[in-house]
Scaffold this active site. Structure first.
Site, PDB file in Angstrom:
ATOM      1  N   CYS A   2       0.884  -1.264   0.200  1.00 14.45           N
ATOM      2  CA  CYS A   2      -0.136  -0.182   0.102  1.00 14.45           C
ATOM      3  C   CYS A   2       0.747   1.141   0.282  1.00 14.45           C
ATOM      4  O   CYS A   2       1.449   1.370   0.677  1.00 14.45           O
ATOM      5  CB  CYS A   2      -0.724   0.029   1.339  1.00 14.45           C
ATOM      6  N   ARG A  27       5.090  -0.274  -5.980  1.00 10.06           N
ATOM      7  CA  ARG A  27       5.239  -1.061  -4.708  1.00 10.06           C
ATOM      8  C   ARG A  27       4.657  -2.170  -5.071  1.00 10.06           C
ATOM      9  O   ARG A  27       4.457  -3.222  -3.860  1.00 10.06           O
ATOM     10  CB  ARG A  27       4.630  -0.212  -3.093  1.00 10.06           C
ATOM     11  N   TRP A  74      -2.988  -2.615  -1.323  1.00 10.41           N
ATOM     12  CA  TRP A  74      -2.526  -4.165  -2.042  1.00 10.41           C
ATOM     13  C   TRP A  74      -3.143  -5.030  -0.784  1.00 10.41           C
ATOM     14  O   TRP A  74      -2.353  -5.070   0.003  1.00 10.41           O
ATOM     15  CB  TRP A  74      -0.826  -3.926  -1.686  1.00 10.41           C
ATOM     16  N   ASN A  98      -1.704   2.113   6.009  1.00  9.63           N
ATOM     17  CA  ASN A  98      -0.680   1.585   5.236  1.00  9.63           C
ATOM     18  C   ASN A  98      -0.400   0.666   6.857  1.00  9.63           C
ATOM     19  O   ASN A  98      -0.591   1.127   7.282  1.00  9.63           O
ATOM     20  CB  ASN A  98       0.162   2.067   5.101  1.00  9.63           C
ATOM     21  N   GLY A  99      -0.309  -1.189   6.841  1.00 10.47           N
ATOM     22  CA  GLY A  99      -0.247  -1.349   7.853  1.00 10.47           C
ATOM     23  C   GLY A  99      -0.982  -2.047   7.712  1.00 10.47           C
ATOM     24  O   GLY A  99      -1.915  -2.620   7.254  1.00 10.47           O
ATOM     25  N   GLU A 478      18.739 -17.958  -5.466  1.00 14.03           N
ATOM     26  CA  GLU A 478      18.577 -16.237  -6.077  1.00 14.03           C
ATOM     27  C   GLU A 478      18.093 -17.039  -7.407  1.00 14.03           C
ATOM     28  O   GLU A 478      16.929 -15.639  -7.916  1.00 14.03           O
ATOM     29  CB  GLU A 478      19.540 -15.665  -5.991  1.00 14.03           C
ATOM     30  N   LYS A 482      14.151 -15.786  -8.607  1.00 23.15           N
ATOM     31  CA  LYS A 482      13.383 -14.798  -9.751  1.00 23.15           C
ATOM     32  C   LYS A 482      12.883 -15.462 -10.987  1.00 23.15           C
ATOM     33  O   LYS A 482      11.965 -14.799 -11.420  1.00 23.15           O
ATOM     34  CB  LYS A 482      14.725 -14.624 -11.136  1.00 23.15           C
ATOM     35  N   GLU A 485       9.372 -15.719  -9.706  1.00 26.03           N
ATOM     36  CA  GLU A 485       8.656 -14.741  -9.160  1.00 26.03           C
ATOM     37  C   GLU A 485       7.450 -13.500 -10.424  1.00 26.03           C
ATOM     38  O   GLU A 485       7.122 -13.461 -11.035  1.00 26.03           O
ATOM     39  CB  GLU A 485       9.485 -13.365  -8.733  1.00 26.03           C
ATOM     40  N   HIS A 501      19.938 -36.965  -1.696  1.00 24.74           N
ATOM     41  CA  HIS A 501      19.148 -37.276  -0.190  1.00 24.74           C
ATOM     42  C   HIS A 501      16.828 -37.051  -0.497  1.00 24.74           C
ATOM     43  O   HIS A 501      16.622 -36.761   0.276  1.00 24.74           O
ATOM     44  CB  HIS A 501      19.074 -36.763   0.864  1.00 24.74           C
ATOM     45  N   LYS A 599       6.737  -4.396  -4.054  1.00 23.63           N
ATOM     46  CA  LYS A 599       8.048  -4.114  -4.288  1.00 23.63           C
ATOM     47  C   LYS A 599       8.526  -3.597  -3.259  1.00 23.63           C
ATOM     48  O   LYS A 599      10.075  -4.376  -2.617  1.00 23.63           O
ATOM     49  CB  LYS A 599       8.568  -2.853  -4.913  1.00 23.63           C
TER      50      LYS A 599
HETATM   51  C1  F6R Z   1      12.966 -10.592  -4.606  1.00 24.08           C
HETATM   52  C2  F6R Z   1      12.991  -9.245  -3.903  1.00 24.08           C
HETATM   53  C3  F6R Z   1      12.191  -9.809  -2.460  1.00 24.08           C
HETATM   54  C4  F6R Z   1      13.402  -8.846  -1.477  1.00 24.08           C
HETATM   55  C5  F6R Z   1      11.976  -8.735   0.072  1.00 24.08           C
HETATM   56  C6  F6R Z   1      13.163  -7.763   0.800  1.00 24.08           C
HETATM   57  O1  F6R Z   1      13.037 -10.096  -6.117  1.00 24.08           O
HETATM   58  O2  F6R Z   1      13.066  -8.275  -4.390  1.00 24.08           O
HETATM   59  O3  F6R Z   1      12.511 -11.126  -2.419  1.00 24.08           O
HETATM   60  O4  F6R Z   1      14.623  -8.788  -1.771  1.00 24.08           O
HETATM   61  O5  F6R Z   1      11.271  -8.653   0.047  1.00 24.08           O
HETATM   62  O6  F6R Z   1      13.068  -6.853   0.265  1.00 24.08           O
HETATM   63  P1  F6R Z   1      14.082  -5.175   0.692  1.00 24.08           P
HETATM   64  O7  F6R Z   1      15.610  -6.288   0.381  1.00 24.08           O
HETATM   65  O8  F6R Z   1      13.359  -4.227   0.355  1.00 24.08           O
HETATM   66  O9  F6R Z   1      14.278  -5.352   2.514  1.00 24.08           O
END
Ligand code: F6R
Length: 604
Positions: A2, A27, A74, A98-99, A478, A482, A485, A501, A599
């Site tokens: 949000c 976001r 959101w 927000n929250g 990672e 990616k 996601e 295993h 985000k």
């Molecule tokens: C994946 C991604 C998330 C962030 C996570 C932490 O591509 O972006 O997994 O890494 O939400 O976010 P930050 O780094 O902003 O604390």
């Protein structure tokens, strides 16, 4: 997640509100709304589900408004429908939030008994009714907001307007940020600086348990006792032009291609001929790092993967022991802090709720100090942490993190080199390797056409396995993150030695298995693990150098440039980022704004 944006001005603001909301889009959100004081100060509200542009056809209703609040939602409590979209209305009062309000069920039943009618399924609506309830008793908005805040449990950044007190926006925050922007005949309220920098660089961050009242000419901040606080105005370093596509089709692609310049810039700023420059983590930090014996890393998602690489590096090159914890777990665990332990939080946004509450917990424990590695200067994490390191990678707009990850890795490599200073020549050798990164990244970009071709093989898959060993294991994690996601293909990462295993049961000729196989002391072992996959006819895709590739004619090899082992994690993730990007393009997903994700994850 949000976002809140509000303006009080002497001029009409509806277009600016829409523009500001679009700046908060990154976001993540699924509906949006705006409220303002209309004719005779009556409140006018417009709402829409889906993209912000869906508000455009209703914008005429807000013509001429000079004070208003807006919100991107959101969904947490209640589906992304119109009735759950903010702003919420109660009598003459409109609010955005927000929250998460943890005691909203209790408050809801209390308010229902007082004849308040609820129209949404959200936790947020209680805030609006509570303010209305307290305002009806005191006829004073400051008192009403303070009493409301006293009743709320959980986290909130909230903004409210009242038809009876026009041209003023009220706000309060606890555990969720609010930034106030200050200009000559307009003032702003926002969840982050992104929409504010279009208008002014002057800002005041609100702290927990603070309240504010803004009009076009004034910003007043006060505490629970209504004492007016005098807080300094800061000047933002964010450059508004950084958030444009610059000819790339997607922010993710642009951000992948920014990595070389960002790292070269960091090398220029922090790396000397044979040494890392003095005190790059802040005043007297070299002395502190010299005496550190343990490090506790805490982060989420991609940032957590960076901490796993750091653990591997630091333990490999020094005698400092490290733990790396996911922030949502750290908060609820008993933590034993030995003497000389440094707490390090890593976060792109600096607004991740789990990471912030972990830092708050850490500040109460007996750490030597707390260090935040972050990309956003004016963030909550950097405000709270004892020491800060700003990566200055520029705004990361794509939800899937790319340049923040490699900048985090680079920062952690600098940290490793500084700690390794205690031992003979280690720092000097590391610096020589570090200086090679930029040039090597350039070679990786040339691999894009080949990666694009390979991405076809993943397009119709439902599952993928990623393998790595040592510092390449977090890279496998990672790379898998990616892919899932942005392409929505299920992907799991394993230590290559763990395959036998259990996960090997999944391998047959339909299963793509991606392996990160740098040419180091572990390569022989990973090759044996890969033989197990090949024996079951799994489709292997191996990122490795020419020398190893020579003996792997029968499988798909993606040839990586030769490089020192130290910088492998930074280099090997980049083609994997490109691979996910091209798979997502082929699957026609919304690359920069993948479904269900945000985000800034500002709720716990
Ligand atoms: C994946 C991604 C998330 C962030 C996570 C932490 O591509 O972006 O997994 O890494 O939400 O976010 P930050 O780094 O902003 O604390």
């Amino acid at each position: 997640m949000c976002g809140i944006f509000g303006i009080s001005s002497t001029k009409p603001i509806s277009n600016q509100l829409i523009k500001g909301l679009s700046k908060l889009e990154y976001r993540g959100y699924d509906s949006a709304g705006i409220s303002g004081h209309g004719i005779k100060n009556q409140l006018v509200t417009i709402k829409a589900t889906g993209p912000i542009k869906n508000l455009n056809s209703k914008l005429y209703k807000l013509q001429g408004i000079t004070t208003g609040i807006s919100h991107t939602r959101w969904a947490t409590h209640g589906q992304p429908t119109l009735k759950n979209t903010h702003p919420h209305l109660s009598g003459d009062i409109c609010t955005v939030h927000n929250g998460i309000i943890e005691n909203y069920m209790d408050l809801k039943s209390y308010l229902k008994k007082k004849s308040f009618v609820f129209k949404s399924d959200t936790d947020s609506e209680v805030i609006c009714h509570l303010i209305n309830y307290y305002f009806s008793k005191s006829a004073n908005m400051q008192s009403a907001i303070i009493s409301t805040a006293n009743s709320l449990e959980g986290s909130y950044a909230l903004a409210a307007i009242n038809a009876q007190t026009p041209h003023t926006i009220y706000s309060a925050c606890k555990g969720s940020p609010i930034i106030l922007g200050k200009d000559v005949s307009s003032n702003y309220i926002s969840s982050d600086m992104t929409p504010i920098v279009d208008h002014t660089k002057n800002y005041i961050p609100m702290d927990d348990n603070e309240f504010s009242e803004i009009s076009s000419s004034d910003i007043k901040i006060f505490n629970k006792n209504k004492r007016v606080l005098s807080k300094p105005t800061k000047v933002s370093k964010i450059n508004k032009n950084q958030a444009s596509l610059m000819g790339h089709k997607h922010f993710m692609h642009k951000e992948i291609y920014e990595q070389k310049a960002i790292i070269e810039d960091m090398i220029n700023r922090y790396v000397g001929k044979n040494k890392i420059l003095p005190n790059i983590f802040g005043h007297s930090t070299d002395k502190l790092l010299e005496d550190i014996k343990h490090i506790h890393f805490v982060a989420c998602g991609t940032s957590y993967h960076a901490s796993l690489v750091a653990k591997d590096w630091i333990e490999q090159f020094t005698t400092v022991t490290c733990t790396a914890e996911v922030a949502s777990e750290y908060k609820y665990k008993k933590i034993n802090v030995l003497p000389d332990t440094l707490f390090v939080s890593i976060s792109q946004s600096g607004e991740t709720a789990d990471t912030i509450s972990s830092l708050k917990k850490a500040l109460k424990l007996k750490y030597t100090n707390t260090l935040a590695i972050c990309n956003v200067a004016e963030s909550t994490l950097t405000r709270l942490s004892g020491m800060n390191f700003l990566m200055n990678a520029g705004p990361e707009i794509s939800v899937a993190s790319t340049k923040a990850f490699t900048s985090q890795l680079f920062t952690l490599l600098l940290l490793t080199a500084i700690i390794s200073r205690r031992y003979d020549n280690t720092e000097k050798r590391m610096v020589q390797d570090i200086r090679k990164i930029g040039k090597k990244i350039e070679e990786l970009y040339e691999m894009e056409p080949e990666i694009k071709k390979i991405s076809t093989k993943f397009k119709n898959k439902e599952h993928t396995l990623f393998l790595g060993k040592g510092a390449s294991y977090p890279i496998a994690l990672e790379a898998a993150l990616k892919l899932k996601e942005i392409s929505y293909i299920h992907a799991s990462a394993y230590h290559s030695g763990e395959l036998k295993h259990g996960p090997l049961a999944l391998v047959d000729r339909r299963m793509p298995v991606v392996c990160f196989l740098p040419d180091n002391h572990l390569a022989r072992l990973v090759l044996s693990n890969l033989a197990e996959v090949e024996a079951r006819q799994g489709q292997t895709f191996i990122f490795t150098n020419k020398k190893i590739a020579k003996n792997k004619k029968q499988v798909k090899v993606i040839k990586m440039p030769d490089c020192p082992d130290l910088i492998v994690p930074i280099l090997y993730i980049i083609p994997a980022q490109l691979l996910s990007y091209h798979v997502a393009i082929k699957k026609k997903t919304d690359v920069d704004k993948p479904r269900n994700l945000a985000k800034s994850v500002t709720v716990e």
